[in-house]
Scaffold this active site. Structure first.
Site, short mmCIF file in Angstrom:
data_model
loop_
_atom_site.label_atom_id
_atom_site.label_comp_id
_atom_site.label_asym_id
_atom_site.label_seq_id
_atom_site.Cartn_x
_atom_site.Cartn_y
_atom_site.Cartn_z
N LYS A 1 0.86 -1.18 0.00
CA LYS A 1 0.00 0.00 0.00
C LYS A 1 0.89 1.23 0.00
O LYS A 1 1.71 1.41 0.91
CB LYS A 1 -0.89 -0.01 1.24
CG LYS A 1 -1.69 1.28 1.42
CD LYS A 1 -2.62 1.20 2.60
CE LYS A 1 -3.30 2.54 2.83
NZ LYS A 1 -4.20 2.52 3.98
N LYS B 1 -2.32 -1.36 -3.76
CA LYS B 1 -3.19 -0.19 -3.59
C LYS B 1 -2.37 1.08 -3.61
O LYS B 1 -1.38 1.14 -2.88
CB LYS B 1 -3.92 -0.31 -2.25
CG LYS B 1 -4.73 0.89 -1.88
CD LYS B 1 -5.27 0.77 -0.50
CE LYS B 1 -5.90 2.12 -0.19
NZ LYS B 1 -6.11 2.37 1.16
#
Ligand code: PBG
Ligand code: ZN
Length: 326
Positions: free
Chosen positions: A197, A250
């Protein structure tokens, strides 16, 4: 080679194109991220995310009816609390009567087949907006954060979540959560880690939705740096080693290379999180008349699948029929 070979032969009719094209992903591949608030009969549209609202649990159940009917596979829950409930460590996140815990119980009761996941983090529950408690010098205290994350994940599992999804990017968060789940006899609860992420400028609309903007500073001290690919890849490797059942990249549209690389090096299921800023970007373009929404949504989603995503965490999910069917 030309002129004997003509590639346009392979594209000459809709029938041939349909036969050769990979199909768009079915609704069962999608997880819809939704925001739940306490109370009843509450519906607060999120300005920067047309089609998305903060919902009290009763309203979420109403909105889920057509979503489940369309065949969408899963739901990812994010909670909010009043400012007065926020504290230094974000303890309201593991309140057994919190909005997320209530939503899990009621959704599983009404839609037992729907896969229910819940985001494990504290940034919407801390008074400073960071993803863990701060030390005196103002950095997030990694190991203290892990203790809270383990409690949150356990409370979600107890409420009946199929999947817990830690997103705070603390070192060792997967190990801490897995250990807590197993100790509490939740050995069947899946752990989907937000494994790679990035500290991204594409989370703005989400932070408006969640009211989780850090008061001071940013998240670069814990979320991965897009300039340092190797360390970003190690994040996913570590999470796999710590026992994650599924990995995630992400944001996703700006990170298709990362998605493809993680796909090459793991056999775990891989999710792509098509984040809020990516959603709002296409909406803003369409609103100005600069692009066709359905076309942009289909094309960008196809890119995620081509790059290796098995699971699509996407705000388009609650509009599946309108956007992905003819
Ligand atoms: C919280 C969290 C964030 C998102 C998912 N979980 C925001 C952040 O890290 O600041 C972003 C989701 C989106 O932008 O759609 N840890
Ligand atoms: Zn967070």
């Amino acid at each position: 080679m030309f002129p004997e070979t003509r590639l346009r032969r392979l594209r000459q009719s809709a029938g041939i194109r349909k036969m050769l094209d990979a199909p768009l992903p079915g609704p069962e591949k999608f997880i819809w991220p939704a925001f739940v608030i306490e109370g009843a009969a509450k519906r607060e549209p999120i300005e920067s995310m047309p089609g998305q609202s903060r919902l009290s649990v009763d309203q979420l159940l109403i909105d889920l009816e057509p979503v489940v009917e369309s065949g969408v596979g899963g739901l990812l829950l994010f909670g909010l609390v009043e400012d007065s409930e926020k504290d230094h460590a974000g303890t309201a996140a593991y309140n057994d009567k919190g909005a997320v815990q209530c939503a899990i119980r009621e959704v599983k009761d009404k839609f037992p087949e729907l896969v229910v996941a819940a985001d494990v983090c504290v940034c919407a529950y801390t008074d400073h907006g960071h993803c863990g408690p701060l030390t005196e010098s103002g950095v997030v205290d990694n190991d203290a954060a892990n203790e809270t994350l383990a409690k949150i994940a356990t409370s979600y599992a107890a409420a009946g979540a199929d999947i817990v999804a830690p997103s705070s990017m603390m070192d060792g968060q997967v190990q801490a959560i897995r250990a807590a789940l197993d100790t509490n006899a939740f050995d069947q609860t899946l752990l989907m880690s937000y494994s790679t992420k990035f500290a991204s400028a594409m989370y703005g609309p989400f932070r408006e939705a969640e009211k989780s903007m850090p008061g001071k500073g940013d998240r670069k001290g814990y979320q991965a740096s897009y300039g340092d690919l190797r360390t970003a890849l190690r994040e996913s490797e570590f999470d796999e080693a710590e026992g994650a059942d599924m990995l995630m990249v992400k944001p996703s549209l700006f990170y298709l290379d990362v998605l493809a690389k993680v796909r090459e090096t793991t056999d775990l299921p891989l999710a792509a999180y098509n984040v809020s800023g990516e959603y709002s970007m296409l909406h803003a373009t369409a609103e100005r008349g600069w692009g066709d929404l359905k076309g942009m949504v289909q094309e960008s989603t196809a890119a995620l699948v081509r790059s290796g995503a098995d699971i699509l965490i996407s705000y388009w999910a609650n509009q599946y029929n309108a956007l992905f069917r003819d």
